[in-house]
Design an enzyme around this catalytic site. Structure first.
Site, short mmCIF file in Angstrom:
data_model
loop_
_atom_site.label_atom_id
_atom_site.label_comp_id
_atom_site.label_asym_id
_atom_site.label_seq_id
_atom_site.Cartn_x
_atom_site.Cartn_y
_atom_site.Cartn_z
CD GLU A 234 34.09 45.12 52.44
OE1 GLU A 234 34.82 44.92 51.45
OE2 GLU A 234 34.33 44.63 53.56
CB CYS A 268 34.92 46.21 44.40
SG CYS A 268 34.21 44.72 45.05
O1 TXE Z 1 29.78 55.91 44.59
P1 TXE Z 1 29.55 56.53 46.00
P2 TXE Z 1 30.00 56.66 43.24
C1 TXE Z 1 34.01 53.28 43.10
C2 TXE Z 1 34.21 53.50 41.62
C3 TXE Z 1 33.45 54.74 41.35
C4 TXE Z 1 33.63 55.50 42.64
C5 TXE Z 1 32.56 56.48 42.94
O2 TXE Z 1 35.57 53.73 41.37
O3 TXE Z 1 33.97 55.48 40.31
O4 TXE Z 1 33.60 54.50 43.63
O5 TXE Z 1 31.30 55.91 42.76
C6 TXE Z 1 26.02 56.95 49.07
N1 TXE Z 1 27.06 59.91 53.14
N2 TXE Z 1 32.98 52.32 43.44
O6 TXE Z 1 30.36 58.08 43.41
O7 TXE Z 1 29.27 57.99 45.92
C7 TXE Z 1 25.44 56.87 47.69
O8 TXE Z 1 24.14 57.41 47.66
C8 TXE Z 1 26.51 58.69 53.09
C9 TXE Z 1 33.47 51.11 43.98
O9 TXE Z 1 28.85 56.38 42.43
O10 TXE Z 1 30.63 56.08 46.85
C10 TXE Z 1 25.51 55.37 47.44
O11 TXE Z 1 24.42 54.72 48.08
N3 TXE Z 1 26.29 58.03 51.94
C11 TXE Z 1 32.41 50.37 44.70
C12 TXE Z 1 26.81 54.96 48.13
O12 TXE Z 1 27.10 56.03 49.01
C13 TXE Z 1 26.63 58.64 50.78
C14 TXE Z 1 31.07 50.38 44.05
C15 TXE Z 1 27.98 54.74 47.19
O13 TXE Z 1 28.14 55.86 46.38
C16 TXE Z 1 27.22 59.93 50.78
C17 TXE Z 1 30.71 51.69 43.58
C18 TXE Z 1 27.42 60.57 52.02
N4 TXE Z 1 27.98 61.78 52.13
C19 TXE Z 1 31.68 52.59 43.27
N5 TXE Z 1 27.45 60.28 49.49
C20 TXE Z 1 32.82 48.94 45.01
N6 TXE Z 1 33.61 48.77 46.06
O14 TXE Z 1 32.44 48.00 44.35
C21 TXE Z 1 27.04 59.24 48.70
N7 TXE Z 1 26.54 58.25 49.49
#
Ligand code: TXE
Length: 504
Positions: A234, A268
Site C-alpha cells: 500500500e 495517502c
Molecule cells: O516511509 P518508509 P518514509 C510516502 C510519503 C513519504 C514517503 C517516504 O510520500 O514522503 O512515503 O516516507 C519501514 N525494509 N508515504 O520514508 O520509509 C519503516 O521503518 C523493511 C506514504 O517515512 O516507506 C516504516 O515502518 N521495512 C505512506 C515503513 O517501512 C522498511 C505513508 C514505512 O517507511 C525498510 C508513509 C526496509 N528496507 C509515507 N525501510 C502512505 N501510503 O500513506 C524502511 N522500512
C-alpha cells in the site's frame, strides 16, 4: 547499550521517550514464537477468533480518549483526526469482521465440468502462517491495526513493526492486544526502523503487508523475492480531484480544502492536484482561498491542521513548492512555517513538468490546474505514475461514472473525498506505483489466506482419460471437443455425451 529510537513530539520538537530497537536475536525469537502460536491459532474457529476481536473492540472504545492522546504524542495530529480516522475507522473494520468474516471465509461450492461426472468441487480459504505487518507514521494506529486484525481473523499470527517515528502508538497497540487476551505469540510488536524491517523479511514470513513510500516498497519486494514471499504493498498516491462546471461549487470547495489538508496533507488518499473546468476556475479559486483562511492550525480539539510529523517531509514540501515557483507557478497564499507547523499553500499556473504535480508531496499544498474538456481532464488525471484514489465532482452521475471508468486508479469517489477508504465493505488498494493488492472488504480478507481447491470423485472403476492412450481414446476426446466447444447441434451433443458418459 543497544540501539535506540527516540519518540519526538512533532508539535514541540521535544524528545518524549526512547525505545530499545529489536536486536536480530529478538527478531528471530519473535518469529519462532509466532510460528509456535500459529499451530493453535489456525485451528480456532473464526467465531472464536472473533471473540478476541470483540474484546479488543470493547477495550478500544473504552480507552478511545487515551488512545487519541497517545496518537497525538507521536504525530501531533488534531484530536478529531485521531479519533475519526485512526480510532473510528479501525473499530468499523473490527466490527465488519465480527459480522462478516465467517461468511466470507466459509467453504465455497464450485461448479464441476460436465466431463467430470460424479465429481464435486469446493474451495477453502486457509491461513497462510506468520504475517509481517510493516506500517508507516501518518496513521500509526489504523494502518497498523487494520492489516493486523485482518491477518488474525483469517487465522494467521502477526508480527507488527510500527514506524520508528511513532513507537509510542506501537507500544500502546501491543498493550491493547495483550489486554484483549490474545494468546501468547499470536500478536507481537517489534520496534525499530528499516534494519528491523529488513531482518523480519530474512526470517521468511509467509506474507508481508507493507504500507509506506514507493522506494521502500520496492526494496521490500526485492528482498521478499529472494524467498518468494507474497507481498502486499500500500504505497503513496497523487490523487486528482476533477471539478466540472455543473458541480455544487460550495460543496466542491469545502471538499477540496478537507481533502487536501486533512492530516496536514500527510494522507495517502489526500488530494494532491485539483483540476477545475475553465469556466469556474476563477470563482473556485477565489472561494478556496477564503475557505482556507478558516483553517485553524495547532493541536487539540478545535483545530483542523496539526504539524508535519516528520522533519524530512517539510523538506519535500519545500522542494516541491520551490520547484513549482522556479518553473512559473503563482503563489496565492503566503508561505508560513511556525516550528513544524506549515500553513496551507495554494498555487495556480502549475503544470505537469513540476514535482508537485508529478510526485507525491504529502503536505498541505493545493495546486489548481484548469481544463477545457472531459477528455483533457481524464488525460491530465492519468498523467502520473500513481493510481490510488481520485474524485469526480458533477451533478451528472452518469457522466461521473463514465469519467471514473477511464481513470487509472484503484479507488474513486464521486462527489466526495477521502472517506471511501473508511468503508470496510470496499476493497482498497492502488494501481501503478500506488501498490499491489487489495485489503478491506471480502477481497481484502481473502488476500490474507491461501485458496485451496478440492475435488471429490465418487466414480468407481477406471476413468476415460487414464492410460492406455490409443486411437479409440483419440476419437472419443475429439468427439468430446466437438460436442463441448464445437458448433454442433443439440442432438449430436446429447448422443456424444450419452455414448461417452459410460466411459467417464
Ligand atoms: O516511509 P518508509 P518514509 C510516502 C510519503 C513519504 C514517503 C517516504 O510520500 O514522503 O512515503 O516516507 C519501514 N525494509 N508515504 O520514508 O520509509 C519503516 O521503518 C523493511 C506514504 O517515512 O516507506 C516504516 O515502518 N521495512 C505512506 C515503513 O517501512 C522498511 C505513508 C514505512 O517507511 C525498510 C508513509 C526496509 N528496507 C509515507 N525501510 C502512505 N501510503 O500513506 C524502511 N522500512
Amino acid at each position: 547499550m543497544g540501539e535506540k529510537i527516540e519518540a519526538v513530539d512533532p508539535a514541540t520538537g521535544e524528545k518524549v521517550r526512547s525505545f530499545e530497537v529489536a536486536t536480530d536475536l529478538q527478531v528471530e525469537k519473535a518469529f519462532s514464537k509466532s510460528r509456535g502460536a500459529f499451530d493453535c491459532w489456525k485451528d480456532l474457529s473464526i467465531d472464536k477468533r472473533c471473540e478476541y476481536l470483540e474484546r479488543l473492540r470493547k477495550i478500544i472504545v473504552e480507552r478511545k480518549d487515551e488512545l487519541v492522546e497517545t496518537i497525538r504524542l507521536d504525530t501531533g495530529k488534531p484530536d478529531v483526526e485521531a479519533l475519526m480516522s485512526d480510532v473510528f475507522a479501525t473499530l468499523s473494520m473490527i466490527r465488519y469482521y465480527e459480522e462478516n468474516a465467517e461468511n466470507i471465509l466459509e467453504t465455497e461450492k464450485r461448479k464441476t465440468p460436465s466431463e467430470y461426472p460424479k465429481n464435486s468441487s469446493y474451495v477453502d480459504y486457509i491461513p497462510m502462517g506468520v504475517v509481517a505487518v510493516i506500517s508507516p507514521w501518518n496513521y500509526p494506529f489504523q494502518l497498523s491495526v487494520v492489516p493486523s486484525i485482518t491477518a488474525l481473523v483469517a487465522g494467521n499470527t502477526v508480527i507488527l513493526k510500527p514506524s520508528e517515528i511513532t513507537p509510542i502508538t506501537g507500544e500502546k497497540i501491543m498493550e491493547l492486544f495483550s489486554k484483549a487476551g490474545f494468546p501468547e505469540g499470536v500478536f507481537q510488536v517489534l520496534q525499530g526502523g528499516g534494519r528491523v524491517g529488513q531482518q523480519m523479511i530474512e526470517e521468511k514470513p509467509d506474507k508481508i503487508f507493507f504500507t509506506g513510500g514507493v522506494e521502500t516498497g520496492k526494496k521490500v519486494m526485492e528482498n521478499a523475492s529472494k524467498y518468494l514471499i507474497p507481498v502486499e504493498l500500500e504505497l503513496g498516491g497523487n490523487d486528482a480531484m476533477i471539478v466540472f462546471e455543473e458541480a455544487d461549487l460550495e460543496r466542491a470547495v469545502k471538499g477540496a480544502v478537507y481533502g487536501s489538508l486533512a492530516n496536514a496533507g500527510q494522507l495517502c488518499v489526500s488530494i494532491e492536484r485539483i483540476y477545475v473546468q475553465n469556466s469556474i476556475e476563477e470563482e473556485f479559486t477565489r472561494e478556496l482561498i477564503e475557505e482556507v483562511k478558516k483553517i485553524d492550525i495547532g493541536t487539540g480539539r478545535d483545530v483542523e491542521m496539526g504539524p508535519m510529523i516528520l522533519e524530512k517531509q517539510i523538506e519535500t514540501v519545500k522542494d516541491h513548492v520551490n520547484d513549482a515557483l522556479e518553473k512559473g507557478a503563482d503563489l496565492l497564499t503566503e508561505i508560513k512555517k511556525e516550528g513544524s507547523f506549515l500553513h496551507p499553500i495554494i498555487l495556480n499556473n502549475v503544470s505537469h513538468d513540476m514535482k508537485m504535480i508529478k510526485e507525491e508531496t504529502f503536505g498541505p499544498t493545493i495546486p489548481i490546474v484548469p481544463f477545457e474538456s472531459e477528455d483533457e481532464a481524464v488525460e491530465l488525471a492519468n498523467a502520473t505514475s500513481y493510481g490510488l484514489n481520485a474524485s469526480v465532482w458533477t451533478d451528472d452521475i452518469s457522466k461521473a461514472k463514465e469519467i471514473v471508468s477511464r481513470l487509472e486508479t484503484g479507488n474513486c469517489y464521486i462527489n466526495d473525498v477521502v472517506k471511501n477508504i473508511g468503508s470496510p465493505h470496499l476493497p482498497f488498494g492502488g494501481v501503478k506505483n500506488s501498490g499491489i493488492g487489495r485489503y478491506h472488504g471480502p477481497e481484502g480478507l481473502k488476500s490474507f489466506t491461501e485458496t485451496r481447491s478440492v475435488m471429490i470423485n465418487k466414480n468407481k472403476g477406471t476413468e476415460l482419460n487414464w492410460f492406455p492412450y490409443d486411437n479409440d481414446l483419440y476419437v472419443d476426446i475429439g468427439d468430446l471437443i466437438e460436442a463441448k466447444h464445437g458448433d454442433v447441434g443439440l442432438l449430436k451433443k446429447v448422443k456424444t455425451f450419452f455414448r461417452l458418459w459410460r466411459k467417464m
